[in-house]
Design a protein around this motif. Structure first.
Motif, PDB file in Angstrom:
ATOM      1  N   TYR A  49       0.815  -1.210   0.000  1.00  0.00           N
ATOM      2  CA  TYR A  49       0.000   0.000   0.000  1.00  0.00           C
ATOM      3  C   TYR A  49       0.848   1.258   0.000  1.00  0.00           C
ATOM      4  CZ  TYR A  49      -0.370   0.572   5.219  1.00  0.00           C
ATOM      5  OH  TYR A  49      -0.146   0.758   6.561  1.00  0.00           O
ATOM      6  N   SER A  50       2.102   1.159   0.380  1.00  0.00           N
ATOM      7  CA  SER A  50       3.015   2.298   0.223  1.00  0.00           C
ATOM      8  C   SER A  50       3.301   2.545  -1.255  1.00  0.00           C
ATOM      9  CB  SER A  50       4.325   2.046   0.973  1.00  0.00           C
ATOM     10  OG  SER A  50       4.080   1.968   2.354  1.00  0.00           O
ATOM     11  N   ALA A  51       3.414   1.466  -2.010  1.00  0.00           N
ATOM     12  CA  ALA A  51       3.707   1.585  -3.440  1.00  0.00           C
ATOM     13  C   ALA A  51       2.570   2.257  -4.203  1.00  0.00           C
ATOM     14  CB  ALA A  51       3.994   0.214  -4.037  1.00  0.00           C
ATOM     15  N   ILE A  52       1.346   2.180  -3.678  1.00  0.00           N
ATOM     16  CA  ILE A  52       0.222   2.818  -4.380  1.00  0.00           C
ATOM     17  C   ILE A  52      -0.227   4.120  -3.722  1.00  0.00           C
ATOM     18  CG2 ILE A  52      -0.595   0.632  -5.331  1.00  0.00           C
ATOM     19  CD1 ILE A  52      -2.938   0.856  -3.246  1.00  0.00           C
ATOM     20  N   THR A  53       0.558   4.623  -2.768  1.00  0.00           N
ATOM     21  CA  THR A  53       0.203   5.867  -2.072  1.00  0.00           C
ATOM     22  C   THR A  53       0.635   7.085  -2.885  1.00  0.00           C
ATOM     23  OG1 THR A  53       0.301   4.825   0.097  1.00  0.00           O
ATOM     24  CG2 THR A  53       0.566   7.212   0.042  1.00  0.00           C
ATOM     25  N   ALA A  54      -0.194   8.120  -2.838  1.00  0.00           N
ATOM     26  CA  ALA A  54       0.077   9.375  -3.553  1.00  0.00           C
ATOM     27  C   ALA A  54       0.996  10.254  -2.710  1.00  0.00           C
ATOM     28  CB  ALA A  54      -1.234  10.092  -3.874  1.00  0.00           C
ATOM     29  N   TYR A  55       2.259   9.846  -2.607  1.00  0.00           N
ATOM     30  CA  TYR A  55       3.290  10.668  -1.982  1.00  0.00           C
ATOM     31  C   TYR A  55       4.568  10.533  -2.786  1.00  0.00           C
ATOM     32  CZ  TYR A  55       4.445   6.464   0.959  1.00  0.00           C
ATOM     33  OH  TYR A  55       4.767   5.213   1.433  1.00  0.00           O
ATOM     34  N   GLU A  56       5.593  11.208  -2.347  1.00  0.00           N
ATOM     35  CA  GLU A  56       6.802  11.348  -3.153  1.00  0.00           C
ATOM     36  C   GLU A  56       7.438  10.024  -3.559  1.00  0.00           C
ATOM     37  OE1 GLU A  56       6.573  14.983  -0.408  1.00  0.00           O
ATOM     38  OE2 GLU A  56       6.165  12.841  -0.250  1.00  0.00           O
ATOM     39  N   VAL A  57       7.317   8.994  -2.761  1.00  0.00           N
ATOM     40  CA  VAL A  57       7.961   7.724  -3.065  1.00  0.00           C
ATOM     41  C   VAL A  57       6.975   6.635  -3.493  1.00  0.00           C
ATOM     42  CG1 VAL A  57       9.989   8.203  -1.639  1.00  0.00           C
ATOM     43  CG2 VAL A  57       8.001   7.060  -0.625  1.00  0.00           C
ATOM     44  N   GLY A  58       5.729   7.012  -3.706  1.00  0.00           N
ATOM     45  CA  GLY A  58       4.735   6.069  -4.199  1.00  0.00           C
ATOM     46  C   GLY A  58       4.944   5.806  -5.683  1.00  0.00           C
ATOM     47  N   LEU A  59       4.618   4.616  -6.122  1.00  0.00           N
ATOM     48  CA  LEU A  59       4.816   4.267  -7.525  1.00  0.00           C
ATOM     49  C   LEU A  59       3.581   4.558  -8.371  1.00  0.00           C
ATOM     50  CD1 LEU A  59       6.677   0.870  -6.990  1.00  0.00           C
ATOM     51  CD2 LEU A  59       7.677   3.122  -7.423  1.00  0.00           C
ATOM     52  N   LEU A  60       2.398   4.220  -7.874  1.00  0.00           N
ATOM     53  CA  LEU A  60       1.172   4.412  -8.650  1.00  0.00           C
ATOM     54  C   LEU A  60       0.348   5.627  -8.218  1.00  0.00           C
ATOM     55  CD1 LEU A  60      -0.037   0.720  -9.073  1.00  0.00           C
ATOM     56  CD2 LEU A  60       1.278   2.119 -10.651  1.00  0.00           C
ATOM     57  N   LYS A  61       0.549   6.120  -7.027  1.00  0.00           N
ATOM     58  CA  LYS A  61      -0.086   7.343  -6.512  1.00  0.00           C
ATOM     59  C   LYS A  61      -1.613   7.296  -6.613  1.00  0.00           C
ATOM     60  CE  LYS A  61       4.046  10.009  -7.585  1.00  0.00           C
ATOM     61  NZ  LYS A  61       4.780   9.623  -6.443  1.00  0.00           N
ATOM     62  N   LEU A  62      -2.192   6.211  -6.131  1.00  0.00           N
ATOM     63  CA  LEU A  62      -3.636   6.039  -6.145  1.00  0.00           C
ATOM     64  C   LEU A  62      -4.280   6.295  -4.781  1.00  0.00           C
ATOM     65  CD1 LEU A  62      -3.761   2.699  -8.168  1.00  0.00           C
ATOM     66  CD2 LEU A  62      -4.209   5.004  -9.031  1.00  0.00           C
ATOM     67  N   LEU A  63      -3.608   5.928  -3.721  1.00  0.00           N
ATOM     68  CA  LEU A  63      -4.145   6.004  -2.364  1.00  0.00           C
ATOM     69  C   LEU A  63      -3.823   7.364  -1.749  1.00  0.00           C
ATOM     70  CD1 LEU A  63      -5.443   4.190  -0.091  1.00  0.00           C
ATOM     71  CD2 LEU A  63      -3.097   3.711   0.619  1.00  0.00           C
ATOM     72  N   PRO A  64      -4.836   8.146  -1.346  1.00  0.00           N
ATOM     73  CA  PRO A  64      -4.563   9.447  -0.733  1.00  0.00           C
ATOM     74  C   PRO A  64      -3.788   9.288   0.587  1.00  0.00           C
ATOM     75  CG  PRO A  64      -6.890   9.212  -1.276  1.00  0.00           C
ATOM     76  CD  PRO A  64      -6.249   7.866  -1.470  1.00  0.00           C
ATOM     77  N   MET A  65      -2.931  10.240   0.870  1.00  0.00           N
ATOM     78  CA  MET A  65      -2.105  10.177   2.077  1.00  0.00           C
ATOM     79  C   MET A  65      -2.928  10.057   3.357  1.00  0.00           C
ATOM     80  SD  MET A  65       1.025   9.919   2.811  1.00  0.00           S
ATOM     81  CE  MET A  65       1.813   9.701   4.386  1.00  0.00           C
ATOM     82  N   PRO A  66      -4.019  10.820   3.513  1.00  0.00           N
ATOM     83  CA  PRO A  66      -4.800  10.643   4.750  1.00  0.00           C
ATOM     84  C   PRO A  66      -5.315   9.214   4.937  1.00  0.00           C
ATOM     85  CG  PRO A  66      -5.395  12.706   3.703  1.00  0.00           C
ATOM     86  CD  PRO A  66      -4.510  11.961   2.730  1.00  0.00           C
ATOM     87  N   LEU A  67      -5.718   8.561   3.851  1.00  0.00           N
ATOM     88  CA  LEU A  67      -6.171   7.174   3.952  1.00  0.00           C
ATOM     89  C   LEU A  67      -5.000   6.242   4.274  1.00  0.00           C
ATOM     90  CD1 LEU A  67      -8.438   5.147   3.827  1.00  0.00           C
ATOM     91  CD2 LEU A  67      -8.206   5.115   1.341  1.00  0.00           C
ATOM     92  N   HIS A  68      -3.846   6.520   3.706  1.00  0.00           N
ATOM     93  CA  HIS A  68      -2.637   5.748   4.025  1.00  0.00           C
ATOM     94  C   HIS A  68      -2.360   5.833   5.529  1.00  0.00           C
ATOM     95  CE1 HIS A  68       1.640   4.392   3.402  1.00  0.00           C
ATOM     96  NE2 HIS A  68       1.765   5.066   4.539  1.00  0.00           N
ATOM     97  N   LEU A  69      -2.468   7.027   6.090  1.00  0.00           N
ATOM     98  CA  LEU A  69      -2.186   7.204   7.518  1.00  0.00           C
ATOM     99  C   LEU A  69      -3.222   6.492   8.386  1.00  0.00           C
ATOM    100  CD1 LEU A  69      -1.023  10.926   7.501  1.00  0.00           C
ATOM    101  CD2 LEU A  69       0.399   8.861   7.634  1.00  0.00           C
TER     102      LEU A  69
END
Length: 124
Positions: A49-69
């Motif tokens: 889920y880090s790989a799909i998170t929308a942050y600087e080191v995410g690969l696919l940037k699908l998951l919003p950071m607040p949801l990641h947290l």
């Protein structure tokens, strides 16, 4: 007060996941299937889920950071409770508890949005 940049959080995510994946062998509980599979599932899950998170080191940037947290916090609580829930606390519990509490702390102390190219944060 949040102080941890999302980029730093992201780098920690991948290291945290790899470290958690390695704990059964580093701490000698690879012979306990429940403890091993729990560490492996949470470690691999965090990496994915880090790989799909929308942050600087995410690969696919699908998951919003607040949801990641939120996932970090909920998963951290579940990981910390897992030795007691899954019945392996008599054999090993500290790695699961400490990694879980670290995840909760990171979720509460990380900025909600990545830094924009301008150096400013998006409004939360």
């Amino acid at each position: 007060m949040r102080f941890l940049p999302t980029k730093v959080h992201g780098m920690i995510d991948y290291l945290w996941g790899l470290a958690l994946l390695s704990t059964p062998w580093l701490f000698g509980f690879a012979d306990n299937s429940a403890a091993t599979w729990t560490a492996a599932a949470f470690g691999l899950g965090a990496i994915l889920y880090s790989a799909i998170t929308a942050y600087e080191v995410g690969l696919l940037k699908l998951l919003p950071m607040p949801l990641h947290l939120i996932l970090d916090g909920v998963a951290g609580l579940a990981l910390a409770a897992s030795p007691f829930l899954f019945g392996f606390a008599d054999r090993v519990y500290w790695p699961h508890v400490l990694f879980g509490l670290f995840s909760v702390a990171a979720s509460l102390n990380t900025y909600l949005e990545p830094v924009l190219p301008t150096g400013r944060r998006e409004p939360a």
